[in-house]
Design a protein around this motif. Structure first.
Motif, PDB file in Angstrom:
ATOM      1  N   LEU A  36      -7.931  -2.301   5.043  1.00 18.12           N
ATOM      2  CA  LEU A  36      -7.399  -2.343   6.333  1.00 18.12           C
ATOM      3  C   LEU A  36      -5.704  -2.142   6.204  1.00 18.12           C
ATOM      4  O   LEU A  36      -5.272  -2.985   5.137  1.00 18.12           O
ATOM      5  CB  LEU A  36      -7.439  -3.740   6.937  1.00 18.12           C
ATOM      6  CG  LEU A  36      -6.839  -4.023   8.304  1.00 18.12           C
ATOM      7  CD1 LEU A  36      -7.492  -3.234   9.263  1.00 18.12           C
ATOM      8  CD2 LEU A  36      -7.326  -5.538   8.678  1.00 18.12           C
ATOM      9  N   PRO A  37      -5.184  -1.593   6.967  1.00 19.91           N
ATOM     10  CA  PRO A  37      -3.707  -1.277   7.039  1.00 19.91           C
ATOM     11  C   PRO A  37      -3.029  -2.699   6.947  1.00 19.91           C
ATOM     12  O   PRO A  37      -3.233  -3.321   7.909  1.00 19.91           O
ATOM     13  CB  PRO A  37      -3.480  -0.374   8.095  1.00 19.91           C
ATOM     14  CG  PRO A  37      -4.596   0.329   7.855  1.00 19.91           C
ATOM     15  CD  PRO A  37      -5.675  -0.523   7.843  1.00 19.91           C
ATOM     16  N   GLY A  38      -2.065  -2.850   6.249  1.00 20.19           N
ATOM     17  CA  GLY A  38      -1.290  -4.128   6.318  1.00 20.19           C
ATOM     18  C   GLY A  38      -1.823  -5.365   5.846  1.00 20.19           C
ATOM     19  O   GLY A  38      -1.532  -6.408   6.239  1.00 20.19           O
ATOM     20  N   SER A  39      -2.930  -5.221   4.973  1.00 20.23           N
ATOM     21  CA  SER A  39      -3.663  -6.288   4.278  1.00 20.23           C
ATOM     22  C   SER A  39      -3.208  -6.857   3.135  1.00 20.23           C
ATOM     23  O   SER A  39      -3.796  -7.177   2.122  1.00 20.23           O
ATOM     24  CB  SER A  39      -5.108  -6.145   4.264  1.00 20.23           C
ATOM     25  OG  SER A  39      -5.258  -4.814   3.325  1.00 20.23           O
ATOM     26  N   GLY A  40      -1.776  -7.224   2.943  1.00 18.31           N
ATOM     27  CA  GLY A  40      -1.070  -7.620   1.894  1.00 18.31           C
ATOM     28  C   GLY A  40      -0.210  -8.800   1.781  1.00 18.31           C
ATOM     29  O   GLY A  40       0.441  -9.008   0.893  1.00 18.31           O
ATOM     30  N   GLY A  91       5.103  -9.963   1.474  1.00 20.55           N
ATOM     31  CA  GLY A  91       4.065  -8.831   1.509  1.00 20.55           C
ATOM     32  C   GLY A  91       4.077  -8.155   0.050  1.00 20.55           C
ATOM     33  O   GLY A  91       3.765  -8.756  -1.094  1.00 20.55           O
ATOM     34  N   ALA A  92       4.118  -6.820   0.090  1.00 22.17           N
ATOM     35  CA  ALA A  92       4.082  -5.897  -1.311  1.00 22.17           C
ATOM     36  C   ALA A  92       2.591  -5.820  -1.600  1.00 22.17           C
ATOM     37  O   ALA A  92       1.723  -5.735  -0.944  1.00 22.17           O
ATOM     38  CB  ALA A  92       5.043  -6.519  -2.213  1.00 22.17           C
ATOM     39  N   GLY A 110       6.453   0.601   2.290  1.00 18.13           N
ATOM     40  CA  GLY A 110       5.613  -0.282   2.996  1.00 18.13           C
ATOM     41  C   GLY A 110       4.714  -1.165   1.727  1.00 18.13           C
ATOM     42  O   GLY A 110       4.837  -0.814   0.697  1.00 18.13           O
ATOM     43  N   CYS A 111       3.926  -2.195   2.612  1.00 15.90           N
ATOM     44  CA  CYS A 111       3.352  -2.974   1.601  1.00 15.90           C
ATOM     45  C   CYS A 111       1.973  -2.310   1.250  1.00 15.90           C
ATOM     46  O   CYS A 111       1.713  -1.403   1.790  1.00 15.90           O
ATOM     47  CB  CYS A 111       3.151  -4.599   2.250  1.00 15.90           C
ATOM     48  SG  CYS A 111       4.681  -5.269   2.785  1.00 15.90           S
ATOM     49  N   PHE A 112       1.061  -3.304   0.723  1.00 14.19           N
ATOM     50  CA  PHE A 112      -0.257  -2.684   0.182  1.00 14.19           C
ATOM     51  C   PHE A 112      -0.918  -2.044   1.571  1.00 14.19           C
ATOM     52  O   PHE A 112      -1.044  -2.967   2.557  1.00 14.19           O
ATOM     53  CB  PHE A 112      -0.965  -3.871   0.023  1.00 14.19           C
ATOM     54  CG  PHE A 112      -2.567  -3.732  -0.572  1.00 14.19           C
ATOM     55  CD1 PHE A 112      -2.780  -3.071  -1.774  1.00 14.19           C
ATOM     56  CD2 PHE A 112      -3.470  -4.083   0.368  1.00 14.19           C
ATOM     57  CE1 PHE A 112      -4.095  -2.723  -2.125  1.00 14.19           C
ATOM     58  CE2 PHE A 112      -4.855  -3.777  -0.026  1.00 14.19           C
ATOM     59  CZ  PHE A 112      -5.182  -2.987  -1.306  1.00 14.19           C
ATOM     60  N   CYS A 113      -1.389  -0.822   1.282  1.00 16.57           N
ATOM     61  CA  CYS A 113      -2.438  -0.354   2.173  1.00 16.57           C
ATOM     62  C   CYS A 113      -1.694  -0.058   3.585  1.00 16.57           C
ATOM     63  O   CYS A 113      -2.435  -0.207   4.524  1.00 16.57           O
ATOM     64  CB  CYS A 113      -3.676  -0.947   2.325  1.00 16.57           C
ATOM     65  SG  CYS A 113      -5.012  -0.013   2.801  1.00 16.57           S
ATOM     66  N   CYS A 114      -0.324   0.090   3.787  1.00 20.34           N
ATOM     67  CA  CYS A 114       0.221  -0.058   4.997  1.00 20.34           C
ATOM     68  C   CYS A 114       1.048   1.325   5.257  1.00 20.34           C
ATOM     69  O   CYS A 114       1.631   1.718   4.549  1.00 20.34           O
ATOM     70  CB  CYS A 114       1.020  -1.221   5.227  1.00 20.34           C
ATOM     71  SG  CYS A 114       2.096  -1.261   6.848  1.00 20.34           S
ATOM     72  N   PRO A 115       0.583   2.205   6.221  1.00 23.11           N
ATOM     73  CA  PRO A 115       1.403   3.320   6.668  1.00 23.11           C
ATOM     74  C   PRO A 115       2.806   3.202   7.416  1.00 23.11           C
ATOM     75  O   PRO A 115       3.246   4.205   7.518  1.00 23.11           O
ATOM     76  CB  PRO A 115       0.308   4.040   7.584  1.00 23.11           C
ATOM     77  CG  PRO A 115      -0.515   2.915   8.311  1.00 23.11           C
ATOM     78  CD  PRO A 115      -0.554   1.622   7.388  1.00 23.11           C
ATOM     79  N   ASN A 116       2.769   1.986   7.540  1.00 18.81           N
ATOM     80  CA  ASN A 116       3.845   1.644   8.602  1.00 18.81           C
ATOM     81  C   ASN A 116       5.419   1.931   7.868  1.00 18.81           C
ATOM     82  O   ASN A 116       6.313   2.509   8.577  1.00 18.81           O
ATOM     83  CB  ASN A 116       3.986   0.419   9.267  1.00 18.81           C
ATOM     84  CG  ASN A 116       4.670   0.248  10.758  1.00 18.81           C
ATOM     85  OD1 ASN A 116       4.607   1.105  11.415  1.00 18.81           O
ATOM     86  ND2 ASN A 116       5.441  -0.860  10.771  1.00 18.81           N
TER      87      ASN A 116
END
Length: 631
Positions: free
Chosen positions: A70-74, A94-95, A286-292
């Protein structure tokens, strides 16, 4: 289990003892992340224990969605008792560290005791080792991570650590991972330093099991697509918050100086944040699995490389009367390497500048450095002195009030704090709902809560956002900054919404604030990962349970209604400039907002303490029995 990996790691540094317990016992009531962390700190902390005593637990918490596709799951939540407030601390970072902890086999870490000598934890696929850190003591946060990776022979090891400030027990020291991802507020670096714990290194080859993998992967891809197509994405992924900061100053939302006012014409004309991004940002990250990719990675010749977002863009510009972006970046890098909270540090510098400007202190009180507004020497030397506890930095490291008491009663009168912490850098005199959120907030901090951002959004399209206020919070006036109406309900709902992504281990910028402005998507994804198909109401009830448990922890620490307040400046000194010239918080109406908040919450209006009926409704009878007794 699906979502959770099933183990809570418990480390006693005094006894050098390592044990585990199952996560499963807590998940239906508290989910994980912030929620389960609140239950763990309530259970593990012995009332009366000092924040820097070995008996203060330091707890790291991931959620069931942390480390998934999932995007943003860090995200990771961190809790202990704060050296600043003596209440329950709450910080979040995050990260990539959080997902790696789950891959290594653990959902949470509870750290007790104090190592006899400096140490760090190495966690690798269920194997935990307490290692010597003598060679790391005194190193900054960037050096520490590299040295640990070299020692362990793995550049992919993820490390969260403290800097020299944490080692020296600066009360607002923070935790750092990578080159700028921080668990910033509430002094978690000091707690970690008090345990002689320099770092926690994690590496794992495991995975997170998902109940409905095909459906979840498809939905995660769709979420990624929706994020990239959202208007906020183009702004955040290219500029971070750099352009938004100028907008916040222009709408009189960000204060200038030490909450001295909200309009500094020179800053509005000369603010160079976006130009600095164009010139020196290598890319956004961005952080783990995040496209933002909302964080700017700067490389500035002669100063250095690193990562930043959010706070420093205002904390080291307008809050300290600084227009020199090189000073902004040098200060940002310095607090990150030393491991100090940017918000508390910039507020401390702002206080010194106000005291100097008003003639309450001279350069004599600050080791010969004139605390002139915007002075490069004043900003950078103060950071160094705090981190090293050198000269005036030794008392500044104890917090603003400790320093003010040394300067005298006139300085004490100037201190602006909420629950022992610097308030967030928002202008509460004009933005009444934001002021309420700050006052009643768990750590005296309204960011980020949806109701607060609604007051900001209102400026862009008043009629539209008034309709949003009506739909989400029951009143059009919930969106109008200067109105006192509807703010109690918007605060309560926002508090519950905020705790959902924090407990799931995902980014609330995506799933609460800027992309999905409710918890519907988060709840759906939770079901796909865990197999627990909760309704939104059940998820929001979990948020309410966590809010009440957090409150009861603080009540047990002595918190009462009188502590839910704002500095007197906001009630007595109207704004002299800007969009909201003349605005001030009306004390009687402010107290009425609090009355409504407590009543809607089911808390005692006179004391601000949750009632037994409310606690039992939420399954917290044991907490009611302990704290309320037979009353």
């Amino acid at each position: 289990m699906y979502g959770w990996v099933g183990k809570i790691l418990k480390v006693d540094l005094s006894e050098r003892k390592i044990t585990t317990e199952p996560t499963e016992d807590y998940i239906d009531e508290y989910i994980g992340g912030r929620g389960l962390g609140a239950r763990l700190i309530y259970n593990e902390y012995k009332p009366g224990t000092d924040a820097l005593d070995p008996g203060n637990p330091l707890i790291f918490n991931t959620g069931p969605l942390t480390g998934t596709a999932l995007p943003g799951s860090g995200r990771v939540d961190v809790t202990a008792v704060s050296p600043m407030s003596r209440l329950r601390a709450k910080s979040n970072f995050g990260a990539y560290w959080g997902p790696e902890l789950k891959y290594a086999g653990y959902d949470h870490i509870v750290i007790m005791g104090k190592s006899e000598k400096p140490c760090y934890l190495s966690i690798r696929d269920g194997q935990v080792e307490i290692r010597d850190a003598a060679q790391l003591w005194g190193k900054d946060t960037f050096e520490t991570q590299k040295l640990i990776q070299q020692e362990l022979g793995d550049s992919e090891t993820k490390v969260v650590c403290i800097g020299p400030a944490g080692e020296r027990l600066v009360r607002f020291a923070c935790l750092i991972t990578e080159t700028g991802d921080a668990a910033g507020r509430t002094g978690m670096g000091a707690v970690m330093g008090s345990k002689n714990l320099k770092a926690i290194a994690v590496r794992g080859s495991g995975s997170v099991q998902v109940a409905r993998p095909a459906e979840f992967l498809e939905q995660s891809i769709q979420v990624n697509r929706e994020i990239r197509e959202h208007p906020a994405y183009a702004e955040l992924s290219q500029w971070g918050v750099a352009r938004g900061v100028h907008m916040m100053y222009a709408m009189s939302f960000f204060p200038v100086g030490y909450f001295e006012d909200v309009c500094w014409e020179e800053l509005l004309e000369k603010y160079q944040g976006p130009a600095y991004v164009e010139k020196y940002s290598m890319k956004n990250m961005g952080c783990f699995c995040c496209p933002n990719r909302c964080m700017n990675f700067f490389s500035v010749p002669g100063i250095g490389k690193g990562l930043t977002s959010c706070e420093p863009f205002s904390g080291f510009t307008g809050a300290v009367w600084n227009l020199d972006m090189d000073v902004f970046w040098e200060a940002t890098l310095l607090v990150n390497k030393m491991g100090i909270d940017c918000t508390e540090t910039s507020a401390t510098i702002g206080l010194l500048m106000e005291l100097y400007h008003d003639g309450i202190i001279t350069a004599k009180e600050t080791d010969g450095v004139a605390m002139e507004r915007g002075s490069k020497e004043a900003i950078l030397s103060t950071i160094r002195k705090i981190a090293g506890r050198e000269g005036i930095g030794d008392v500044l490291a104890e917090g603003q009030m400790a320093a003010a008491k040394q300067f005298g009663p006139d300085a004490v009168e100037k201190v602006d704090q909420v629950k022992g912490l610097a308030p967030h850098g928002y202008e509460f005199r004009a933005f009444k709902g934001t002021g309420l959120m700050q006052a009643v907030g768990h750590r005296g901090d309204p960011l980020p809560l949806r109701g607060s951002l609604l007051e900001v959004d209102w400026h862009h399209a008043p009629e539209w956002f008034q309709s949003v206020g009506k739909e989400q919070f029951g009143s059009e006036e919930a969106a109008i900054p200067t109105s006192y109406i509807g703010k109690a309900k918007s605060t309560i709902i926002s508090e519950h919404m905020e705790r959902v992504p924090d407990s799931l281990g995902i980014c609330k910028w995506l799933y609460n604030l800027f992309i999905y402005n409710d918890v519907k998507m988060a709840t759906r994804l939770f079901g796909m990962v865990t197999g627990k198909d909760w309704e939104i109401e059940q998820m929001m009830e979990a948020g309410e349970r966590v809010r009440n448990l957090e409150r009861m922890f603080d009540v047990r620490q002595g918190l009462r209604r009188v502590d839910d307040s704002l500095p007197k400046k906001f009630f007595e000194v109207p704004l002299s400039k800007g969009k909201y010239k003349g605005e001030v918080m009306d004390r009687e109406k402010f107290e009425q907002m609090k009355d409504e908040y407590y009543e809607l919450r089911g808390w005692n209006k006179e004391s601000g303490v949750p009632t037994r009926a409310k606690l039992e409704e939420l399954g917290l009878r044991d907490v009611a029995d302990e704290v309320l007794g037979s009353n």
